[in-house]
Write a protein that holds these residues in place. Structure first.
Motif, PDB file in Angstrom:
ATOM      1  N   GLU A 140      55.559 -24.458 -13.295  1.00  0.00           N
ATOM      2  CA  GLU A 140      56.685 -23.684 -12.814  1.00  0.00           C
ATOM      3  C   GLU A 140      57.557 -23.444 -13.811  1.00  0.00           C
ATOM      4  O   GLU A 140      58.479 -24.303 -14.194  1.00  0.00           O
ATOM      5  CB  GLU A 140      57.477 -24.072 -11.617  1.00  0.00           C
ATOM      6  CG  GLU A 140      56.413 -24.118 -10.221  1.00  0.00           C
ATOM      7  CD  GLU A 140      57.660 -24.423  -9.055  1.00  0.00           C
ATOM      8  OE1 GLU A 140      57.756 -23.582  -8.280  1.00  0.00           O
ATOM      9  OE2 GLU A 140      57.777 -25.588  -9.079  1.00  0.00           O
ATOM     10  N   LYS A 155      61.604 -22.015  -7.680  1.00  0.00           N
ATOM     11  CA  LYS A 155      61.623 -20.828  -6.549  1.00  0.00           C
ATOM     12  C   LYS A 155      61.223 -21.345  -5.291  1.00  0.00           C
ATOM     13  O   LYS A 155      60.936 -20.491  -4.397  1.00  0.00           O
ATOM     14  CB  LYS A 155      60.817 -19.809  -6.883  1.00  0.00           C
ATOM     15  CG  LYS A 155      60.920 -19.063  -8.307  1.00  0.00           C
ATOM     16  CD  LYS A 155      62.197 -18.351  -8.279  1.00  0.00           C
ATOM     17  CE  LYS A 155      62.482 -17.409  -9.263  1.00  0.00           C
ATOM     18  NZ  LYS A 155      63.758 -16.638  -9.107  1.00  0.00           N
ATOM     19  N   ASN A 156      61.393 -22.669  -5.116  1.00  0.00           N
ATOM     20  CA  ASN A 156      61.269 -23.262  -3.588  1.00  0.00           C
ATOM     21  C   ASN A 156      59.504 -23.438  -3.413  1.00  0.00           C
ATOM     22  O   ASN A 156      58.603 -23.029  -4.263  1.00  0.00           O
ATOM     23  CB  ASN A 156      61.789 -22.494  -2.572  1.00  0.00           C
ATOM     24  CG  ASN A 156      62.179 -23.613  -1.473  1.00  0.00           C
ATOM     25  OD1 ASN A 156      61.694 -24.673  -1.087  1.00  0.00           O
ATOM     26  ND2 ASN A 156      63.523 -23.201  -0.978  1.00  0.00           N
ATOM     27  N   PRO A 196      56.577 -19.931  -3.089  1.00  0.00           N
ATOM     28  CA  PRO A 196      56.077 -19.417  -4.205  1.00  0.00           C
ATOM     29  C   PRO A 196      55.037 -20.532  -4.841  1.00  0.00           C
ATOM     30  O   PRO A 196      53.989 -20.222  -5.704  1.00  0.00           O
ATOM     31  CB  PRO A 196      57.012 -18.902  -5.060  1.00  0.00           C
ATOM     32  CG  PRO A 196      58.168 -18.755  -4.420  1.00  0.00           C
ATOM     33  CD  PRO A 196      58.058 -19.729  -3.044  1.00  0.00           C
ATOM     34  N   ILE A 232      56.703 -12.043  -2.625  1.00  0.00           N
ATOM     35  CA  ILE A 232      56.252 -13.343  -3.255  1.00  0.00           C
ATOM     36  C   ILE A 232      54.817 -13.442  -3.779  1.00  0.00           C
ATOM     37  O   ILE A 232      54.576 -13.565  -4.831  1.00  0.00           O
ATOM     38  CB  ILE A 232      56.664 -14.537  -2.176  1.00  0.00           C
ATOM     39  CG1 ILE A 232      58.214 -14.761  -1.770  1.00  0.00           C
ATOM     40  CG2 ILE A 232      56.051 -15.881  -2.824  1.00  0.00           C
ATOM     41  CD1 ILE A 232      58.441 -15.707  -0.879  1.00  0.00           C
ATOM     42  N   CYS A 254      53.611 -13.774  -7.792  1.00  0.00           N
ATOM     43  CA  CYS A 254      52.659 -14.725  -8.053  1.00  0.00           C
ATOM     44  C   CYS A 254      51.374 -14.424  -8.483  1.00  0.00           C
ATOM     45  O   CYS A 254      50.796 -15.050  -9.550  1.00  0.00           O
ATOM     46  CB  CYS A 254      52.573 -15.772  -6.889  1.00  0.00           C
ATOM     47  SG  CYS A 254      54.245 -16.597  -6.415  1.00  0.00           S
ATOM     48  N   ALA A 305      59.986 -15.258 -12.590  1.00  0.00           N
ATOM     49  CA  ALA A 305      61.474 -15.150 -12.819  1.00  0.00           C
ATOM     50  C   ALA A 305      61.804 -14.198 -11.805  1.00  0.00           C
ATOM     51  O   ALA A 305      62.911 -14.124 -11.126  1.00  0.00           O
ATOM     52  CB  ALA A 305      62.230 -14.942 -14.170  1.00  0.00           C
ATOM     53  N   CYS A 361      60.475 -13.432  -8.853  1.00  0.00           N
ATOM     54  CA  CYS A 361      60.230 -13.679  -7.498  1.00  0.00           C
ATOM     55  C   CYS A 361      61.270 -14.308  -6.588  1.00  0.00           C
ATOM     56  O   CYS A 361      62.009 -15.097  -7.027  1.00  0.00           O
ATOM     57  CB  CYS A 361      58.912 -15.116  -7.700  1.00  0.00           C
ATOM     58  SG  CYS A 361      58.151 -15.724  -6.055  1.00  0.00           S
ATOM     59  N   GLU A 364      63.077 -16.349  -3.884  1.00  0.00           N
ATOM     60  CA  GLU A 364      63.128 -17.914  -3.557  1.00  0.00           C
ATOM     61  C   GLU A 364      63.160 -18.209  -1.961  1.00  0.00           C
ATOM     62  O   GLU A 364      63.958 -17.709  -1.599  1.00  0.00           O
ATOM     63  CB  GLU A 364      64.288 -18.519  -4.302  1.00  0.00           C
ATOM     64  CG  GLU A 364      64.250 -20.160  -4.265  1.00  0.00           C
ATOM     65  CD  GLU A 364      65.616 -20.713  -5.258  1.00  0.00           C
ATOM     66  OE1 GLU A 364      65.784 -21.981  -4.681  1.00  0.00           O
ATOM     67  OE2 GLU A 364      66.078 -19.919  -6.144  1.00  0.00           O
TER      68      GLU A 364
END
Length: 476
Positions: free
Chosen positions: A80, A84-85, A88, A213, A217, A239, A241, A243
């Motif tokens: 990653e 982003k949690n 994603p 999202i 991705c 960047a 995306c 979160e």
């Protein structure tokens, strides 16, 4: 099934053992293996493919080395570019898993959980697999052992056959009266953060409830590239995306959510008191690791890394000692450790991020002493490994070999050094260090100069794909 192992983490909740550069999944806390290694070892006996790992760039070599040490295979270490949690991160893993044209069932696991009863875990996984094959998005709900305010809860709905249930609702972390009511009702389970579903089914629901999202991705992974054994995606695209967690983005909105109860001695080890709860205790309720002398101590956790710890007349305390920091806390206050970590970070102290001993793909270094205009490190280089070709603008270095053989390049000269031999690297001279032997190379490095910061490094070539200066890493 294809396991997807989420190996991120900030390293704050189990400070000082865990640090930002070495979070808890890489620590050996409940067994001889790290928590990451245990996560994979407990899959033995299940019919699974090689796992995919998702981690951040800073931790990539630690993941690879721990897999190598345990003799464990993988099907990609997906990096990653930034956190982003979970929504994603799982999307990237699902898209990566589908690149071969297949649609595997994904078993999404955290790398930092404790599960004490492996057979019970296996049974829950098999039950979840049956539901996933019916296009359900399955989460594992831990059977509560107490009213806990540190976990989210899942309310069970109608039964789905003999094993699982529809999800009636997800509940945020409750206060104590609400948590007690949840447990007393018998209808609620702890939210474990583990999942199982077909890759295509997760992506389908993500496109419905969080299309931005998924779109980001998909674009980020279009240009995925292989860097050694690591899979990189487009950082600039990723960047952008949003979160969000998988719970908020998908699980709370889909009508296909199912839950399988898990009663297997699970803990997310979210604090030192949680670690005390899941470990074997002596007759006084104490968990003791390392060299400790206890007198009239009860219900406490003592972890000594290097020195003798003596504790007298205390109850419900946590004492953790590392090479560069000591934590003393009441068990009821360990949730506040993040306050200490944030203060260390605000004061730009290295203890929030690094251990005194720092691991690198070629080995490790231990900063054993420092003062005005000098610093002393013990460097260990693994057999066959080499540090980057580099130079420093502000410091000179003296190297003394303690054991093993060193191959040294200093400007135009290349030569071998063995035990008790030494050399001098002047300021501004291009140099490199390599271990050509069959045993680890141990040497002492003495740095001297006007500036000894970690950002005084210019890297010219490197077998691990890193070049230029780096404020976070040294001696690579």
């Amino acid at each position: 099934m294809k396991p997807i192992v989420m190996a991120g983490g900030s390293g704050s909740r189990l400070w000082p053992k865990s640090r930002a550069a070495f979070p808890k999944q890489f620590l050996s806390l409940t067994s001889e293996h790290s928590m990451l290694q245990d996560t994979l070892l407990r899959l033995k006996g299940l019919d699974t493919e090689a796992p995919v790992f998702v981690c951040n760039d800073d931790h990539r070599f630690i993941v690879a080395e721990q897999l190598r040490q345990a003799g464990l295979k993988h099907d990609g270490i997906l990096l990653e570019p930034m956190g982003k949690n979970t929504a994603p991160a799982i999307a990237l893993a699902a898209l990566h898993a589908r690149l071969k044209g297949e649609d595997p069932i994904l078993l999404v696991l955290a790398a930092d959980h404790v599960i004490q009863n492996t057979p019970a875990f296996h049974q829950a996984v098999k039950e979840a697999e049956a539901l996933a094959r019916q296009d359900k998005l399955v989460t594992f709900g831990v059977v509560p052992t107490c009213a806990h305010t540190g976990y989210g809860y899942i309310k069970r709905g109608a039964a789905l056959g003999d094993s699982g249930y529809q999800v009636a609702s997800f509940e945020e972390k409750p206060d104590m009266p609400k948590a007690q009511a949840f447990v007393d009702s018998g209808e609620y389970l702890w939210n474990s953060g583990m999942f199982m579903f077909k890759a295509s089914r997760y992506l389908q629901e993500l496109s419905k409830f969080a299309p931005e999202i998924l779109g980001v991705c998909e674009k980020a992974i279009e240009t995925e590239s292989l860097d050694l054994e690591f899979v990189r995606v487009d950082a600039d695209i990723f960047a952008t995306c949003p979160e969000d967690s998988i719970d908020y983005a998908v699980m709370e909105k889909t009508d296909a959510a199912a839950v399988v109860p898990l009663d297997a001695g699970w803990s997310d080890v979210g604090s030192w008191s949680s670690l005390w709860e899941v470990q074997d205790k002596d007759e006084n309720g104490n968990v003791v690791q390392g060299d400790a002398m206890l007198v009239d101590v009860k219900d406490s956790y003592i972890n000594a890394e290097q020195r003798l710890i003596a504790v007298l007349g205390l109850q419900d305390v946590i004492v953790v000692e590392t090479k560069d920091a000591i934590l003393v806390a009441h068990k009821d206050k360990v949730q506040d450790i993040k306050t200490v970590v944030n203060k260390l970070k605000a004061e730009a102290r290295s203890e929030y991020k690094f251990h005194r001993e720092v691991f690198r793909p070629w080995g490790s270094y231990d900063s054993i002493d420092n003062g005005q205009r000098f610093q002393v490190k013990r460097i260990t280089v693994k057999p066959g490994e080499k540090l980057s070709v580099q130079m420093h603008h502000h410091r000179a270095e003296h190297w003394i070999v303690v054991s093993g053989t060193a191959k040294v390049t200093c400007d135009e000269d290349t030569f071998l050094m063995s035990e008790n031999q030494s050399t001098y690297i002047p300021i501004g001279v291009v140099h490199s260090l390599e271990n050509p032997g069959k045993i680890p190379l141990e040497l002492i490095e003495v740095q001297s100069g006007a500036y000894l910061g970690e950002d005084d490094i210019v890297r010219f070539s490197d077998r691990y794909g890193r070049t230029g200066g780096d404020k976070q890493e040294t001696k690579q």
